[in-house]
Structure formats: C-alpha cells, structure tokens
Design a protein around this motif. Structure first.
Motif, PDB file in Angstrom:
ATOM      1  N   SER A 182      22.083  25.752 140.677  1.00 14.98           N
ATOM      2  CA  SER A 182      22.200  25.732 139.224  1.00 14.98           C
ATOM      3  C   SER A 182      21.774  27.070 138.659  1.00 14.98           C
ATOM      4  N   ASP A 183      22.330  27.394 137.501  1.00 12.56           N
ATOM      5  CA  ASP A 183      21.953  28.596 136.760  1.00 12.56           C
ATOM      6  C   ASP A 183      21.760  28.205 135.302  1.00 12.56           C
ATOM      7  N   THR A 184      20.791  28.843 134.668  1.00 13.77           N
ATOM      8  CA  THR A 184      20.563  28.612 133.249  1.00 13.77           C
ATOM      9  C   THR A 184      21.111  29.788 132.449  1.00 13.77           C
ATOM     10  N   PHE A 185      21.929  29.467 131.448  1.00 14.75           N
ATOM     11  CA  PHE A 185      22.518  30.483 130.573  1.00 14.75           C
ATOM     12  C   PHE A 185      22.013  30.258 129.156  1.00 14.75           C
ATOM     13  N   LYS A 186      21.531  31.312 128.538  1.00 10.35           N
ATOM     14  CA  LYS A 186      21.025  31.213 127.160  1.00 10.35           C
ATOM     15  C   LYS A 186      22.114  31.666 126.188  1.00 10.35           C
ATOM     16  N   ASN A 187      23.312  31.144 126.409  1.00  9.78           N
ATOM     17  CA  ASN A 187      24.495  31.578 125.655  1.00  9.78           C
ATOM     18  C   ASN A 187      25.115  30.445 124.845  1.00  9.78           C
ATOM     19  N   ILE A 188      24.335  29.504 124.369  1.00  8.40           N
ATOM     20  CA  ILE A 188      24.940  28.379 123.662  1.00  8.40           C
ATOM     21  C   ILE A 188      25.657  28.837 122.395  1.00  8.40           C
ATOM     22  N   ALA A 189      25.268  29.976 121.846  1.00  8.57           N
ATOM     23  CA  ALA A 189      25.939  30.509 120.653  1.00  8.57           C
ATOM     24  C   ALA A 189      27.402  30.831 120.923  1.00  8.57           C
ATOM     25  N   SER A 190      27.742  31.102 122.191  1.00  8.87           N
ATOM     26  CA  SER A 190      29.148  31.373 122.538  1.00  8.87           C
ATOM     27  C   SER A 190      30.020  30.162 122.221  1.00  8.87           C
ATOM     28  N   PHE A 191      29.491  28.970 122.442  1.00 11.15           N
ATOM     29  CA  PHE A 191      30.248  27.752 122.135  1.00 11.15           C
ATOM     30  C   PHE A 191      30.348  27.538 120.627  1.00 11.15           C
ATOM     31  N   ARG A 192      29.334  27.919 119.908  1.00 10.16           N
ATOM     32  CA  ARG A 192      29.396  27.823 118.441  1.00 10.16           C
ATOM     33  C   ARG A 192      30.495  28.731 117.900  1.00 10.16           C
ATOM     34  N   ARG A 193      30.685  29.885 118.547  1.00  9.99           N
ATOM     35  CA  ARG A 193      31.692  30.838 118.077  1.00  9.99           C
ATOM     36  C   ARG A 193      33.127  30.412 118.383  1.00  9.99           C
TER      37      ARG A 193
END
Length: 342
Positions: free
Chosen positions: A32-43
């Motif tokens: 598993s990897d953790t990505f702190k990119n949830i804002a990409s989905f908001r965009r």
C-alpha cells in the motif's frame, strides 16, 4: 492486493487514519501507498459543481495549474487494485466537494472504499442532512471501514462495512511515568466557550499546570504534549475524538462535562442518539464546576505519577483494544471479500 490510500496533506485525523491503515495493511502482507492528493479528485469537478468561493475564473486557473500533477497522480493510481479514501464525514459524501461518479470513471471503476472514525450508517442525523441536501448516500462506496461500531447509535458490522479500529500501537504512543500533573485543554469550540473558561478557572484555583491547545501543530509536536499530560479536557461532544484515543494511549485521564459527549466511547448495548452513556474509569464526568473541583481534588490526592498512567492505559485497552491495536482480523476478512469482487 495493492492498495492506494488517499487523504489530505494537512495534519488531522484523516492523515493519521491513513497512516494507521497503511501499517495494518503491511502487517497483513499487502502493498500500500499513502497519497496526500485528495484535492486532485476535488479538481475533477467543474465550477458549477464545486463549492469554491473565489469565482469561476480562479477555479479554472487553479485546475489548469495542477493539471499535470493531477494527471500524473491518476496515472499512478492505475497500478493499484483498490482505492481507500481517508476523509471526513459528511465532506466525502457532499456533491459540492467531490464528484464520486467522475472519480469512479477516472479510476476505471476500481473498488472505492472509505475509512473514517465512524460508519455513516451509525449517524442517522448525518444521513438525514445528506438526504436533505441531495448529497450521496453510503451506497456510493463499495466498502466502509470505521474505527468504532458506535457513533450516534450502535450496530454490529455487516457487509459492506467493517469495524477495523485504529492502530496507534505503531505510533510510539504508550504510557510513561509523568514528570508532574499537567492538564491539556482541547481546542476552543465556539458554542462551548463558557465550559473552557470554567475549566481554566478550576485549574488555576487548584494550581494545576495546563496547556490550552490553539493554532496548528505538527503530529509529533502535539503527541509530545499528550505524552506529558495527566488530564485531557474535552470541549464538546465528539463523534469519536482522535485526541481521546491518543491521550488514553499515553495514560492520560479524559475529563468530560457530560457522559454523552464521547459518543463512540459509550459502552451501552443500545445507545440513543446523543444520549447518555456508560463510560469506564479512564473517563471522568463532572457535570458542573463544583463537581469538577471535587473530582480533581480526589484524583490529585491519590494520583501516582509512576503508576496511575499505566492503570489508565490498562482500563483503556481492556475496554477498547481495537482502538489501539486495530482489528486486523476484520480488515483481513474485508480485503479478501473485496479481492474476490475485483
């Protein structure tokens, strides 16, 4: 399975849950990897869909500025079997925050999971709020992970929901001998300022040192405060309250004005919505100023800086083992079900 965990970059409970989940998956042998990119989905949303107060032009500029970054991120996700979001409720269900249908399309219908401190099905008032606002319901996700099986109400986990707990054991949070009595007063809540002022008044009167949390902290910075604390003061009702779990892990007693405030911590078999609850001895309920003085005087008289933190932790772990060591069995069973579906 290869699991992508997507969360916020800001410090807070979603980020901590994401880290805990990655550790639990590793212990089960999953990549598993953790990505702190949830804002990409908001965009993924256009201006009409999103709640953005700075206007259409700046929203489009914002999206254009991050276009390459977002495309690279989505390309990385194509290598994973499952995507788990660690984001707050109700935010993750709100259409003006995330367009889940577009997310499903861009992730090629990979299983989408949500990991939060509570399961939305245990919060009838939140379900009603989402319904009234024409937002998404729980069926938008393929599976739900929660820390607790109790929020406003309590239910036994069943498909597609698992109570997988919280893995704080791997975060170096454990009881230690305390140097002195030290109270930690949680961040101010606008509707509960009088409660905070009363707590400070009593602590000053009894000459108990305290720290009032304010501003922003790095995760280890605030955990170092928790490690030193002997008492933690809640400010209002909480659906779970991650600081409660972290302070108990360090052997700090939890003070609450009302036994309904720590919702997820009620031990009742059938708790009612925002109703009273049974709490174990690691919680101290005081109701009013005079009771708080009495309770603190009694505790101070018997408090052992060496032994008491370990006794508090023992009570915590006895009643809530999955809030410290996680529920690896439930997580493993869920992953197996999801892998068969995939």
């Amino acid at each position: 399975m290869k699991v992508a965990i997507v969360t916020r970059p800001q410090n807070g409970s979603p980020k901590i849950l994401a880290n805990c989940l990655q550790t639990m998956l590793s212990k089960l042998g999953h990549d598993s990897d953790t990505f702190k990119n949830i804002a990409s989905f908001r965009r993924l949303s256009n201006f009409k869909e999103v709640d953005f107060k700075y206007g259409r032009f700046l929203w489009n500029i914002h999206k254009l500025f991050h276009k390459i970054e977002d495309q690279l991120f989505f390309s990385k996700l194509s290598k994973f079997d499952v995507i788990v979001f660690s984001e707050t409720i109700p935010t993750m269900f709100m259409r003006n925050q995330y367009n889940i249908e577009k997310i499903k399309k861009i992730t090629k219908k990979k299983p989408l999971l949500l990991y939060e401190v509570y399961y939305i099905g245990n919060a009838p008032t939140v379900i009603q709020y989402l319904k009234e606002n024409n937002d998404n319901n729980e069926e938008i996700f393929d599976w739900h992970f929660s820390v607790s099986s109790t929020t406003e109400i309590k239910q036994l986990p069943q498909k597609p929901w698992s109570q997988i707990g919280l893995y704080l054991e791997g975060a170096n949070l454990k009881p230690v001998k305390k140097e002195k009595l030290l109270a930690v007063i949680d961040f101010e809540r606008e509707d509960f300022i009088e409660t905070r002022e009363m707590q400070i008044r009593v602590l000053n009167e009894l000459q108990i040192p305290y720290i009032c949390l304010e501003g922003k902290y790095e995760i280890e910075e605030i955990r170092n405060i928790y490690r030193k604390s002997t008492f933690y003061f809640m400010q209002s009702n909480e659906s779970f309250g991650l600081p409660i779990a972290e302070c108990l892990s360090c052997g700090s007693l939890i003070f609450t004005e009302d036994n309904s405030w720590p919702m997820a911590w009620r031990l009742d078999e059938r708790p009612t919505i925002h109703g009273p609850g049974i709490l174990p001895e690691c919680f101290v309920e005081y109701k009013n100023e005079e009771k708080l003085k009495e309770k603190l005087k009694e505790i101070i008289e018997n408090y052992d800086l060496n032994k008491t933190p370990f006794n508090v932790f023992d009570v915590f772990y006895k009643n809530y083992p999955t809030f410290y060591s996680g529920n690896l069995k439930a997580l493993d069973e869920s992953i197996k079900i999801i892998s068969r579906r995939n």
